[in-house]
Scaffold this active site. Structure first.
Site, mmCIF file in Angstrom:
data_model
loop_
_atom_site.group_PDB
_atom_site.id
_atom_site.type_symbol
_atom_site.label_atom_id
_atom_site.label_comp_id
_atom_site.label_asym_id
_atom_site.label_seq_id
_atom_site.Cartn_x
_atom_site.Cartn_y
_atom_site.Cartn_z
ATOM 1 N N ASP A 21 1.072 -1.220 0.152
ATOM 2 C CA ASP A 21 -0.048 0.195 0.360
ATOM 3 C C ASP A 21 0.772 0.921 -0.001
ATOM 4 O O ASP A 21 1.847 1.211 0.117
ATOM 5 C CB ASP A 21 -0.376 -0.027 0.980
ATOM 6 C CG ASP A 21 -2.308 0.738 1.364
ATOM 7 O OD1 ASP A 21 -2.584 1.459 -0.419
ATOM 8 O OD2 ASP A 21 -1.967 1.671 2.107
ATOM 9 N N GLY A 22 0.807 2.431 -0.084
ATOM 10 C CA GLY A 22 1.014 3.828 -0.693
ATOM 11 C C GLY A 22 1.997 4.072 -1.754
ATOM 12 O O GLY A 22 2.722 5.003 -1.665
ATOM 13 N N ASN A 23 1.485 3.954 -2.933
ATOM 14 C CA ASN A 23 1.225 3.607 -4.568
ATOM 15 C C ASN A 23 1.178 5.223 -4.625
ATOM 16 O O ASN A 23 2.040 5.827 -5.226
ATOM 17 C CB ASN A 23 1.327 2.644 -5.386
ATOM 18 C CG ASN A 23 2.143 1.676 -5.170
ATOM 19 O OD1 ASN A 23 2.921 1.467 -4.920
ATOM 20 N ND2 ASN A 23 1.134 0.532 -6.548
ATOM 21 N N ARG A 25 -0.015 7.618 -2.811
ATOM 22 C CA ARG A 25 0.350 8.565 -2.199
ATOM 23 C C ARG A 25 2.222 9.350 -2.567
ATOM 24 O O ARG A 25 2.222 9.903 -2.496
ATOM 25 C CB ARG A 25 -0.085 9.191 -0.278
ATOM 26 C CG ARG A 25 -1.038 8.488 0.235
ATOM 27 C CD ARG A 25 -1.703 7.528 1.101
ATOM 28 N NE ARG A 25 -1.303 6.925 1.188
ATOM 29 C CZ ARG A 25 -1.202 5.621 2.088
ATOM 30 N NH1 ARG A 25 -1.088 5.880 3.348
ATOM 31 N NH2 ARG A 25 -1.167 4.224 1.601
ATOM 32 N N TRP A 26 2.861 8.446 -2.502
ATOM 33 C CA TRP A 26 4.158 8.522 -3.335
ATOM 34 C C TRP A 26 3.807 8.873 -4.178
ATOM 35 O O TRP A 26 4.801 9.539 -4.208
ATOM 36 C CB TRP A 26 4.941 6.856 -3.447
ATOM 37 C CG TRP A 26 5.977 6.771 -4.303
ATOM 38 C CD1 TRP A 26 7.444 6.539 -3.118
ATOM 39 C CD2 TRP A 26 6.245 6.702 -4.968
ATOM 40 N NE1 TRP A 26 8.348 6.160 -4.182
ATOM 41 C CE2 TRP A 26 7.759 6.813 -5.403
ATOM 42 C CE3 TRP A 26 6.147 7.098 -6.255
ATOM 43 C CZ2 TRP A 26 8.457 6.491 -6.396
ATOM 44 C CZ3 TRP A 26 6.580 6.997 -7.398
ATOM 45 C CH2 TRP A 26 8.039 7.030 -7.855
ATOM 46 N N HIS A 38 2.462 3.330 -9.128
ATOM 47 C CA HIS A 38 1.929 1.962 -9.683
ATOM 48 C C HIS A 38 3.098 1.322 -10.211
ATOM 49 O O HIS A 38 3.455 0.351 -9.832
ATOM 50 C CB HIS A 38 0.684 1.682 -10.163
ATOM 51 C CG HIS A 38 -1.021 1.861 -9.208
ATOM 52 N ND1 HIS A 38 -0.721 1.749 -8.177
ATOM 53 C CD2 HIS A 38 -1.895 2.669 -9.168
ATOM 54 C CE1 HIS A 38 -2.062 1.967 -7.658
ATOM 55 N NE2 HIS A 38 -2.469 2.642 -8.586
ATOM 56 N N ASN A 69 -10.705 -3.186 -5.260
ATOM 57 C CA ASN A 69 -10.423 -1.632 -6.304
ATOM 58 C C ASN A 69 -10.945 -1.233 -7.259
ATOM 59 O O ASN A 69 -10.138 -0.563 -8.385
ATOM 60 C CB ASN A 69 -8.821 -2.459 -6.526
ATOM 61 C CG ASN A 69 -8.154 -2.002 -5.236
ATOM 62 O OD1 ASN A 69 -6.742 -3.588 -4.644
ATOM 63 N ND2 ASN A 69 -8.602 -1.323 -4.746
ATOM 64 N N TRP A 70 -11.910 -2.733 -8.023
ATOM 65 C CA TRP A 70 -12.723 -1.943 -9.126
ATOM 66 C C TRP A 70 -13.502 -0.522 -9.152
ATOM 67 O O TRP A 70 -14.182 0.101 -9.886
ATOM 68 C CB TRP A 70 -13.998 -3.292 -9.384
ATOM 69 C CG TRP A 70 -12.997 -4.952 -9.665
ATOM 70 C CD1 TRP A 70 -13.223 -5.926 -8.623
ATOM 71 C CD2 TRP A 70 -12.677 -4.812 -10.913
ATOM 72 N NE1 TRP A 70 -12.717 -6.753 -9.820
ATOM 73 C CE2 TRP A 70 -12.389 -5.981 -10.995
ATOM 74 C CE3 TRP A 70 -12.273 -4.835 -12.411
ATOM 75 C CZ2 TRP A 70 -11.849 -7.030 -11.484
ATOM 76 C CZ3 TRP A 70 -11.703 -4.742 -12.480
ATOM 77 C CH2 TRP A 70 -11.419 -6.337 -12.871
ATOM 78 N N ARG A 72 -12.641 2.089 -8.214
ATOM 79 C CA ARG A 72 -11.446 3.302 -8.152
ATOM 80 C C ARG A 72 -11.786 3.484 -9.693
ATOM 81 O O ARG A 72 -12.473 3.040 -10.561
ATOM 82 C CB ARG A 72 -9.924 2.595 -7.840
ATOM 83 C CG ARG A 72 -9.782 1.885 -7.256
ATOM 84 C CD ARG A 72 -8.154 2.191 -6.771
ATOM 85 N NE ARG A 72 -8.050 1.631 -5.682
ATOM 86 C CZ ARG A 72 -6.722 2.240 -4.684
ATOM 87 N NH1 ARG A 72 -5.416 2.552 -5.672
ATOM 88 N NH2 ARG A 72 -6.386 1.982 -3.571
ATOM 89 N N SER A 197 -7.978 -4.787 5.389
ATOM 90 C CA SER A 197 -8.626 -4.138 3.761
ATOM 91 C C SER A 197 -8.905 -5.749 2.897
ATOM 92 O O SER A 197 -9.084 -5.963 1.961
ATOM 93 C CB SER A 197 -7.459 -3.701 3.129
ATOM 94 O OG SER A 197 -7.695 -2.370 4.151
HETATM 95 C C1 IPE Z 1 -5.477 -3.034 0.056
HETATM 96 O O1 IPE Z 1 -5.304 -1.428 -0.502
HETATM 97 C C2 IPE Z 1 -5.703 -3.556 -1.665
HETATM 98 C C3 IPE Z 1 -4.418 -3.090 -1.881
HETATM 99 C C4 IPE Z 1 -3.317 -3.180 -1.318
HETATM 100 C C5 IPE Z 1 -4.439 -4.355 -3.366
HETATM 101 P P1 IPE Z 1 -6.156 -0.147 -0.296
HETATM 102 O O2 IPE Z 1 -5.800 0.744 -0.602
HETATM 103 O O3 IPE Z 1 -6.864 -0.674 -1.858
HETATM 104 O O4 IPE Z 1 -6.592 -0.465 0.944
HETATM 105 P P2 IPE Z 1 -7.335 0.284 1.282
HETATM 106 O O5 IPE Z 1 -8.999 0.842 0.913
HETATM 107 O O6 IPE Z 1 -7.268 1.764 1.880
HETATM 108 O O7 IPE Z 1 -8.458 -0.141 2.928
HETATM 109 C C1 IPE Z 2 -2.003 0.239 -3.094
HETATM 110 O O1 IPE Z 2 -1.184 1.479 -3.512
HETATM 111 C C2 IPE Z 2 -1.512 -0.594 -4.230
HETATM 112 C C3 IPE Z 2 -2.839 -1.142 -4.526
HETATM 113 C C4 IPE Z 2 -4.251 -0.947 -3.751
HETATM 114 C C5 IPE Z 2 -3.459 -1.657 -6.415
HETATM 115 P P1 IPE Z 2 -2.940 2.500 -3.072
HETATM 116 O O2 IPE Z 2 -2.735 2.595 -5.028
HETATM 117 O O3 IPE Z 2 -3.702 2.007 -2.514
HETATM 118 O O4 IPE Z 2 -2.019 4.144 -2.664
HETATM 119 P P2 IPE Z 2 -2.460 5.046 -1.896
HETATM 120 O O5 IPE Z 2 -2.956 4.340 -0.856
HETATM 121 O O6 IPE Z 2 -4.009 5.523 -2.293
HETATM 122 O O7 IPE Z 2 -1.080 5.856 -1.649
HETATM 123 MG MG MG Z 3 -4.056 2.596 -0.124
#
Ligand code: IPE
Ligand code: IPE
Ligand code: MG
Length: 254
Positions: A21-23, A25-26, A38, A69-70, A72, A197
């Site tokens: 997680d965090g792509n 925000r990075w 990503h 994640n669908w 988004r 999650s």
């Molecule tokens: C969890 O991350 C799913 C993946 C890392 C693929 P999310 O960013 O979707 O989780 P939430 O929505 O913050 O809980």
């Molecule tokens: C995790 O990074 C990757 C996926 C959920 C696909 P995020 O896209 O959730 O990154 P943040 O949490 O918004 O920073």
């Molecule tokens: Mg995330």
């Protein structure tokens, strides 16, 4: 920062699961598009897999796309599908070189054709590999997995192949998408959030949880070894007392 040499080779977790997680925000912190985050995430996975294999981790299960994640924006979902296909294709030779097989946890029927084809191709090309397993959790959600497992078990009962009282924890385990894997000893979540999650809810019943603030694209070998070192410092009691765990010979019936 921990190094590989600091780790106790006899206590490497067999199965490490990661919520990458965090792509987003990075990327935002650098004024970039989320998809650039990503892409950097795919590169991070390359490094972390190599480090995990070097340490002797047998299963690495990474959350790449959840059932939620669908929801988004379509352009982000599309970018993720492209990147997953690109990443899997790009890593194919590397997986084989490292003797790593590719597994999928989740329902890839909803993956666009081009991405599913790349995934199936890579699974086939690396199917002979016996060193470690990289399991990609794609279109995965624990509730979806458990609901499916219940449907399959109910079907076996309906067909008379199984009696309700015969349903055991093992029956449930065998009907999960991770049926052929041991439970993760260690679950890592990067990016600062302390939640699960919808990831591997059944399988992490007794996993050690490790949360760190590092955004996934900045997570590498050193950070993985930090997590494993932290794990090695923990006492896993599985409901017993600390004394029982420390001196099992004094408790022959335990
Ligand atoms: C969890 O991350 C799913 C993946 C890392 C693929 P999310 O960013 O979707 O989780 P939430 O929505 O913050 O809980
Ligand atoms: C995790 O990074 C990757 C996926 C959920 C696909 P995020 O896209 O959730 O990154 P943040 O949490 O918004 O920073
Ligand atoms: Mg995330």
């Amino acid at each position: 920062m921990a190094t590989l040499e600091q780790l106790d080779k006899n206590r490497i977790p067999q199965h490490v699961a990661i919520i990458m997680d965090g792509n987003g925000r990075w990327a935002k912190a650098r004024g970039l598009d989320r998809s650039a985050g990503h892409k950097a995430g795919v590169e991070a996975l390359h490094k972390v897999l190599e480090a995990a294999v070097k340490a002797g981790v047998k299963y690495l299960t990474v959350y790449t796309f959840s059932t939620e994640n669908w929801n988004r924006p379509k352009e982000e979902v599309d970018a993720l599908m492209n990147l997953i296909a690109w990443g899997i294709d790009k890593e194919k030779e590397e997986l084989i070189r490292q003797n790593v097989r590719l597994a999928i946890v989740g329902d890839i029927s909803r993956m666009p054709d081009f991405a599913r084809n790349k995934t199936l191709e890579c699974m086939k090309a690396a199917s002979h590999c016996t060193g470690s397993t990289l399991a990609i959790a794609f279109n995965y959600g624990s509730r979806f997995e458990l609901t499916n497992a219940m449907q399959r078990i109910a079907q076996q009962v309906k067909e008379g192949k199984l009696q309700p009282e015969e349903i055991s924890e093992q029956t449930v385990q065998e009907n999960l998408m991770t049926a052929d894997m041991p439970d993760p000893e260690l679950l890592i979540r990067t990016g600062g959030e302390q939640r699960i999650s919808n990831y591997l809810l059944w399988q992490i019943a007794y996993s050690e949880l490790y949360f760190c603030d590092t955004y996934w694209p900045d997570f590498g070998a050193d950070e993985l070894y930090d997590a494993i070192l932290d794990y090695q410092g923990r006492e896993r009691r599985f409901g017993k007392t600390s004394e029982q765990v420390k001196t099992p010979s004094q408790y022959p019936l335990s």
